[in-house]
Design a protein around this motif. Structure first.
Motif, PDB file in Angstrom:
ATOM      1  N   VAL A  43      -1.427  -0.958  -2.502  1.00 14.49           N
ATOM      2  CA  VAL A  43      -2.610  -1.783  -2.302  1.00 14.49           C
ATOM      3  C   VAL A  43      -2.379  -2.650  -1.070  1.00 14.49           C
ATOM      4  O   VAL A  43      -1.284  -3.166  -0.863  1.00 14.49           O
ATOM      5  CB  VAL A  43      -2.953  -2.645  -3.543  1.00 14.49           C
ATOM      6  CG1 VAL A  43      -1.856  -3.634  -3.867  1.00 14.49           C
ATOM      7  CG2 VAL A  43      -4.273  -3.364  -3.366  1.00 14.49           C
ATOM      8  N   TYR A  44      -3.401  -2.728  -0.236  1.00 19.92           N
ATOM      9  CA  TYR A  44      -3.381  -3.572   0.950  1.00 19.92           C
ATOM     10  C   TYR A  44      -4.312  -4.751   0.703  1.00 19.92           C
ATOM     11  O   TYR A  44      -5.297  -4.628  -0.026  1.00 19.92           O
ATOM     12  CB  TYR A  44      -3.897  -2.795   2.166  1.00 19.92           C
ATOM     13  CG  TYR A  44      -3.075  -1.589   2.513  1.00 19.92           C
ATOM     14  CD1 TYR A  44      -2.001  -1.684   3.383  1.00 19.92           C
ATOM     15  CD2 TYR A  44      -3.386  -0.346   1.974  1.00 19.92           C
ATOM     16  CE1 TYR A  44      -1.243  -0.570   3.712  1.00 19.92           C
ATOM     17  CE2 TYR A  44      -2.638   0.776   2.293  1.00 19.92           C
ATOM     18  CZ  TYR A  44      -1.574   0.658   3.161  1.00 19.92           C
ATOM     19  OH  TYR A  44      -0.827   1.757   3.474  1.00 19.92           O
ATOM     20  N   PHE A  45      -4.023  -5.889   1.347  1.00 23.92           N
ATOM     21  CA  PHE A  45      -4.907  -7.037   1.212  1.00 23.92           C
ATOM     22  C   PHE A  45      -4.951  -7.814   2.522  1.00 23.92           C
ATOM     23  O   PHE A  45      -4.022  -7.751   3.332  1.00 23.92           O
ATOM     24  CB  PHE A  45      -4.472  -7.948   0.058  1.00 23.92           C
ATOM     25  CG  PHE A  45      -3.024  -8.298   0.028  1.00 23.92           C
ATOM     26  CD1 PHE A  45      -2.529  -9.366   0.754  1.00 23.92           C
ATOM     27  CD2 PHE A  45      -2.129  -7.539  -0.715  1.00 23.92           C
ATOM     28  CE1 PHE A  45      -1.183  -9.683   0.726  1.00 23.92           C
ATOM     29  CE2 PHE A  45      -0.788  -7.854  -0.750  1.00 23.92           C
ATOM     30  CZ  PHE A  45      -0.300  -8.922  -0.015  1.00 23.92           C
TER      31      PHE A  45
ATOM     32  N   PHE B 182      -9.257  -6.372  -0.702  1.00 27.47           N
ATOM     33  CA  PHE B 182      -8.117  -5.513  -1.012  1.00 27.47           C
ATOM     34  C   PHE B 182      -8.577  -4.113  -1.359  1.00 27.47           C
ATOM     35  O   PHE B 182      -9.746  -3.887  -1.666  1.00 27.47           O
ATOM     36  CB  PHE B 182      -7.270  -6.106  -2.139  1.00 27.47           C
ATOM     37  CG  PHE B 182      -7.924  -6.107  -3.502  1.00 27.47           C
ATOM     38  CD1 PHE B 182      -7.627  -5.117  -4.439  1.00 27.47           C
ATOM     39  CD2 PHE B 182      -8.835  -7.089  -3.851  1.00 27.47           C
ATOM     40  CE1 PHE B 182      -8.216  -5.128  -5.690  1.00 27.47           C
ATOM     41  CE2 PHE B 182      -9.430  -7.104  -5.101  1.00 27.47           C
ATOM     42  CZ  PHE B 182      -9.115  -6.121  -6.023  1.00 27.47           C
TER      43      PHE B 182
ATOM     44  N   THR C  14      -4.891  -1.959  -9.725  1.00 29.13           N
ATOM     45  CA  THR C  14      -4.974  -2.320  -8.309  1.00 29.13           C
ATOM     46  C   THR C  14      -5.187  -3.816  -8.137  1.00 29.13           C
ATOM     47  O   THR C  14      -4.532  -4.467  -7.316  1.00 29.13           O
ATOM     48  CB  THR C  14      -6.096  -1.533  -7.618  1.00 29.13           C
ATOM     49  OG1 THR C  14      -5.865  -0.127  -7.788  1.00 29.13           O
ATOM     50  CG2 THR C  14      -6.168  -1.845  -6.138  1.00 29.13           C
TER      51      THR C  14
ATOM     52  N   ALA D 136      -2.359  -6.451  -6.487  1.00 27.79           N
ATOM     53  CA  ALA D 136      -2.656  -7.344  -5.363  1.00 27.79           C
ATOM     54  C   ALA D 136      -2.431  -8.801  -5.754  1.00 27.79           C
ATOM     55  O   ALA D 136      -1.794  -9.566  -5.029  1.00 27.79           O
ATOM     56  CB  ALA D 136      -4.095  -7.134  -4.888  1.00 27.79           C
TER      57      ALA D 136
END
Length: 77
Positions: free
Chosen positions: A5-7, A21, A51, A55
Motif C-alpha cells: 500500500v502506498y500513501f 492511499f 489495505t 496504511a
C-alpha cells in the motif's frame, strides 16, 4: 501473498492529517483521516479492510518513530 500500500499526505491541520492511499502510487483510490491527538484513523469510504489497516498502522508507526507525520510512504507485508 504480498500486500503493498502506498500513501501520500494531501492536507494537514492542527487536529487531523488526511492521506490518500492505495495499491497504485500513480492512482490513489481511497482516503483516510488521522486524528493527531488520539492517533486513530477513519476511512472516508467507511471500508475497514486490510489495505486501510496496513496504511493506518504504517502511518502510526512512522509517526511514533520520527515524531512527525510522513509526507508519503509505503508498506509491504
Amino acid at each position: 501473498m504480498a500486500a503493498i500500500v502506498y500513501f501520500r499526505k494531501i492536507s494537514e491541520t492542527e487536529e487531523v492529517v488526511e492521506y490518500e492511499f492505495g495499491d497504485d502510487p500513480d492512482d490513489f483510490e481511497r482516503r483516510l483521516t488521522m486524528d493527531k491527538a488520539s492517533c486513530t484513523s477513519t476511512a472516508q469510504d467507511t471500508q475497514i479492510d486490510y489495505t486501510f489497516l496496513q496504511a493506518s498502522r504504517k502511518l502510526t508507526a512512522l509517526h511514533a518513530e520520527r515524531g512527525m507525520w510522513s509526507e508519503r510512504g509505503m508498506s509491504v507485508s
